[in-house]
Design an enzyme around this catalytic site. Structure first.
Site, PDB file in Angstrom:
ATOM      1  N   TYR A 118     -78.171   9.109  76.794  1.00 43.68           N
ATOM      2  CA  TYR A 118     -77.878  10.015  75.673  1.00 43.68           C
ATOM      3  C   TYR A 118     -76.374  10.292  75.590  1.00 43.68           C
ATOM      4  O   TYR A 118     -75.874  11.274  76.119  1.00 43.68           O
ATOM      5  CB  TYR A 118     -78.657  11.315  75.877  1.00 43.68           C
ATOM      6  CG  TYR A 118     -78.535  12.344  74.769  1.00 43.68           C
ATOM      7  CD1 TYR A 118     -78.820  12.029  73.452  1.00 43.68           C
ATOM      8  CD2 TYR A 118     -78.160  13.656  75.065  1.00 43.68           C
ATOM      9  CE1 TYR A 118     -78.723  12.982  72.446  1.00 43.68           C
ATOM     10  CE2 TYR A 118     -78.068  14.621  74.075  1.00 43.68           C
ATOM     11  CZ  TYR A 118     -78.352  14.277  72.771  1.00 43.68           C
ATOM     12  OH  TYR A 118     -78.261  15.234  71.772  1.00 43.68           O
ATOM     13  N   ASP A 124     -76.061  13.976  67.766  1.00 38.90           N
ATOM     14  CA  ASP A 124     -76.544  15.257  67.264  1.00 38.90           C
ATOM     15  C   ASP A 124     -75.814  15.635  65.973  1.00 38.90           C
ATOM     16  O   ASP A 124     -75.318  16.739  65.801  1.00 38.90           O
ATOM     17  CB  ASP A 124     -76.360  16.348  68.327  1.00 38.90           C
ATOM     18  CG  ASP A 124     -77.295  17.527  68.116  1.00 38.90           C
ATOM     19  OD1 ASP A 124     -78.292  17.377  67.388  1.00 38.90           O
ATOM     20  OD2 ASP A 124     -77.024  18.607  68.657  1.00 38.90           O
ATOM     21  N   TRP A 318     -86.848  24.753  66.502  1.00 33.80           N
ATOM     22  CA  TRP A 318     -86.748  23.814  67.615  1.00 33.80           C
ATOM     23  C   TRP A 318     -85.971  24.361  68.809  1.00 33.80           C
ATOM     24  O   TRP A 318     -85.957  23.747  69.884  1.00 33.80           O
ATOM     25  CB  TRP A 318     -86.042  22.535  67.154  1.00 33.80           C
ATOM     26  CG  TRP A 318     -84.679  22.784  66.548  1.00 33.80           C
ATOM     27  CD1 TRP A 318     -84.393  22.945  65.233  1.00 33.80           C
ATOM     28  CD2 TRP A 318     -83.440  22.934  67.242  1.00 33.80           C
ATOM     29  NE1 TRP A 318     -83.046  23.179  65.056  1.00 33.80           N
ATOM     30  CE2 TRP A 318     -82.438  23.179  66.285  1.00 33.80           C
ATOM     31  CE3 TRP A 318     -83.076  22.880  68.585  1.00 33.80           C
ATOM     32  CZ2 TRP A 318     -81.097  23.381  66.624  1.00 33.80           C
ATOM     33  CZ3 TRP A 318     -81.740  23.075  68.925  1.00 33.80           C
ATOM     34  CH2 TRP A 318     -80.765  23.313  67.951  1.00 33.80           C
TER      35      TRP A 318
END
Length: 387
Positions: A118, A124, A318
């Site tokens: 990641y 993001d 979330w």
């Protein structure tokens, strides 16, 4: 780390679940061994995560709560994935390999080491809570390839005595499917595709099973989004040809239940109109579109954290959702899974690490330890954890 769950346009069209007719399936592109890497192995339990839970154990003990203190001891032994999120964080792989080898030698139990890759440039892109160290404007893609992916792959190649399961770049392709209305995401898509394809090509190792992240059912599981998601995944795999993956990961860092029913966990009202109202049904809904694109339809599904009924008013929540609890323990048991598409329930997100400075009051930055939150996860843990 989390992106927008749906664009407003998709939310407005949520009641539409009409699937496009599928033509004859293509031959699936599957991993070389085509063997479930989790069967017969123990998901590696990261001692670094267990060490963080010691404060949780002490907190319950000081309160005289022996029952939940005992649950913490059980949680410490449950396997979780290790997140590798920066160039400096590549040392996490070395630590995991050493600890897994020690455990394998001590117990005689074969280990499968779960890792998350990641660190894409511009990662993001829609939420920003977990923006990374690399930018495409500052030579980020080259750095990602040469200084992150290549050494990452080299470390796994040198540990042939261990099996690895690698989740590739959570949320990134979900953003490519639904969030190109965000200019930063639109610009990031070519970087995401090229970067992930490069990682796939470089991780073609006999001891590595790759799972490309497919977001979650609340995000990509709507009828109109399913074929778009499969097409996006196929685009990335075409860039990596002839490389292969084992399958897809879902619900990473999210809170969706694995399986709902009228007798156990009821469906949440906000799932109305979706064929993917839980993660098992998302796997089943997405599978035919993957096969049509010539992709494998194997899944691992994160149940590290699961929201309790009524915890959310909409799927788009979330961040540090509460109340929530640790979900079902990792398993490959089909009497639990009840879905031949699913390789395993796993814990990808280590419970206790914050999603960001959002959600419940007092939440720290993304990745920082959230002590009060992990106590809640213990108290609300699934029966499979407590038994």
């Amino acid at each position: 780390m989390r992106a927008l769950t749906l664009l407003a346009a998709l939310s407005a069209a949520g009641a539409s679940v009409t699937a496009s007719p599928l033509g004859p399936p293509k031959s699936p592109r599957s991993s070389a061994s085509d063997i479930n890497p989790f069967v017969g192995k123990k998901l590696f339990a990261n001692p670094k995560w267990a060490a963080k839970l010691e404060d949780t154990y002490k907190s319950f003990t000081q309160k005289g709560d022996k029952a939940n203190a005992a649950v913490v001891r059980k949680v410490e032994k449950i396997g979780t994935f290790v997140w590798v999120t920066s160039r400096s964080g590549l040392s996490e792989i070395d630590d995991a390999i050493k600890a897994a080898r020690d455990e394998q030698s001590r117990t005689g139990q074969k280990q499968v080491v779960g890792l998350v890759l990641y660190n894409l440039p511009d990662r993001d892109c829609s939420a920003g809570e977990s923006a990374g160290e690399l930018s495409s404007k500052n030579d980020g893609l080259r750095i990602y390839k040469e200084q992150f992916v290549k050494p990452y792959a080299a470390k796994l190649a040198a540990a042939k005595d261990l099996q690895f399961a690698v989740v590739l770049e959570p949320d990134s392709l979900g953003n490519a499917v639904t969030n190109t209305g965000v200019e930063f995401c639109k610009q990031a898509v070519p970087t995401y595709r090229e970067g992930i394809a490069f990682a796939i090509k470089n991780l073609q190792l006999d001891n590595v099973a790759l799972y490309l992240d497919a977001a979650n059912g609340g995000w990509l599981g709507w009828g109109d989004s399913l074929p778009l998601a499969a097409k996006e995944f196929a685009t990335v795999l075409s860039l990596a040809k002839p490389a292969t993956i084992r399958g897809f990961s879902t619900n990473v860092s999210n809170y969706n239940p694995y399986l709902t029913s009228n007798t156990t966990r009821p469906r949440d009202s906000y799932t109305a109109g979706s064929p993917s109202y839980d993660e098992s049904h998302y796997a089943s809904s997405l599978s035919p579109y993957l096969i049509q694109q010539g992709l494998p339809s194997h899944f691992i599904i994160d149940q590290g954290r699961v929201a309790l009924p009524g915890a959310r008013k909409e799927w788009g929540e979330w961040c540090n959702v509460g109340p929530a609890g640790f979900g079902h323990v990792p398993t490959t048991d089909q009497t639990v899974l009840q879905n031949g598409n699913v390789d395993a329930i796993v814990w990808v997100k280590p419970g206790g690490e914050s999603d960001g400075q959002c959600g419940l009051a007092g939440a720290p930055r993304a990745g920082a330890w959230f002590g009060g939150y992990v106590e809640m996860l213990v108290k609300n843990a699934d029966a499979s954890v407590k038994n």
